[in-house]
Design an enzyme around this catalytic site. Structure first.
Site, PDB file in Angstrom:
ATOM      1  CD  GLU A   1     -10.542   0.637   7.224  1.00 14.25           C
ATOM      2  OE1 GLU A   1      -9.894   0.119   8.136  1.00 14.25           O
ATOM      3  OE2 GLU A   1     -10.270   1.781   6.765  1.00 14.25           O
TER       4      GLU A   1
ATOM      5  N   GLY B   1       4.255 -10.442   4.082  1.00 13.83           N
ATOM      6  CA  GLY B   1       5.092  -9.747   5.056  1.00 13.83           C
ATOM      7  C   GLY B   1       6.556  -9.803   4.680  1.00 13.83           C
TER       8      GLY B   1
ATOM      9  CG  ASP C   1       4.794   1.951  13.082  1.00 14.33           C
ATOM     10  OD1 ASP C   1       4.047   0.949  12.954  1.00 14.33           O
ATOM     11  OD2 ASP C   1       4.362   3.055  13.435  1.00 14.33           O
TER      12      ASP C   1
ATOM     13  CG  ASP D   1      -3.535   1.068   4.055  1.00 17.18           C
ATOM     14  OD1 ASP D   1      -4.273   0.136   3.687  1.00 17.18           O
ATOM     15  OD2 ASP D   1      -3.635   1.620   5.159  1.00 17.18           O
TER      16      ASP D   1
END
Length: 300
Positions: A141, A221, A245, A251
């Site tokens: 990013e 996942g 959530d 991260d």
């Protein structure tokens, strides 16, 4: 003796979140909830996650001289992150505009702002941080040329961990430094490009490893993860939880893995610990607010 267990070089954003009954079509206006503002950005998230686990952590990033920048600095300091490397000014703080519908699906528009002004010169000027850090972690990013400069400034004996998100093709110089390269399915396929990867994550990991990284971790996942190195490929079991959530779970996984590798654990051991950290993260809402302490992880 290293002063820091982990140096994170990366992004810091303010997440501006509005819940909506449905996302608007082109030209349409819909009403939403009150605006919620949260500290975010992959770099800032990883630094907070590591510090919560007890890692001596520093962050090299850039924020604006504005309210969002102050929010991000406050969140880092509250978590115990050393912000000596957080530069202020040059552009407004990066912002992510997020709309979330009742199913949890979201749409995100990111204005990189100051993240796009974190330069190779900033990396070179922070040489003391690299010299004092056992492990260095980065994401994408921030400008790719800045990540390349991170690799060139690694101290002898330090370890480089990269989560290439958002994914893009990587230069060989960066791939060769990764130990490990941490990817999910989408990121793996982007980096593999035209390579025939097949459907098995083990195949993705082997092909990625052949491209130069010293080790590879593929996150899957709810199916856990797998780790690959010259010693072979093995699966890491998931931790079963009731997810609330998933924001920030990747991260938290990366930060925990980097921290435990620096503590001397094997790749498989560190990934197993990181899986527990990720599992604890998804049981709470939000990103940084959901990151667990070491004591909370110990109960998993």
């Amino acid at each position: 003796m290293y002063d820091y267990d982990l140096l994170v070089v990366g992004s810091a954003n303010a997440d501006l979140v509005i819940a909506v009954e449905r996302r608007p079509a082109a030209g349409e206006t819909v009403l939403g909830s009150d605006l919620a503002v949260h500290p975010g950005g992959k770099g800032a998230n990883q630094a907070v996650a590591a510090a919560r686990l007890g890692a001596r952590t520093a962050l090299l990033a850039r924020v604006g001289d504005d309210a969002h920048g102050r929010l991000l600095l406050d969140s880092q300091r509250e978590a115990g992150v050393d912000t000596v490397g957080v530069l202020v000014g040059g552009a407004p703080t990066g912002v992510a505009l997020i709309t979330v519908d009742p199913s949890g699906d979201n749409s995100i528009v990111v204005s990189p702002g100051a993240n796009g002004r974190l330069t190779p010169e900033d990396v070179r000027a922070a040489g003391c941080l690299f010299h004092d850090s056992r492990v260095v972690s980065a994401q994408l990013e921030i400008p790719l040329e800045t990540v390349v400069e991170v690799v060139r400034n690694l101290a002898p004996g330090s370890r480089f961990v990269l989560n290439p998100s958002p994914p893009r093709p990587l230069p060989q110089e960066v791939l060769a430094a990764c130990d490990p390269l941490i990817v999910n399915e989408h990121e793996a396929k982007v980096i593999l490009g035209g390579a025939a990867a097949g459907d098995a994550p083990e195949d993705w990991a082997r092909i990625l490893l052949a491209k130069g990284p010293r080790s590879v971790v593929v996150t899957l996942g709810s199916q856990g993860a797998l780790v690959a190195s010259a010693e072979g490929v093995s699966r890491v079991a998931s931790v079963k939880v009731d997810a609330v959530d998933t924001t920030g779970a990747g991260d938290a996984f990366t930060a925990a893995l980097a921290y435990r590798l620096g503590a001397g654990e094997s790749l498989a051991q560190a990934a197993a610990y990181a899986a527990r950290v990720g599992a604890a993260t998804v049981t709470k809402e939000g990103a940084q607010a959901s990151f667990p302490t070491a004591a909370e992880v110990a109960t998993r």
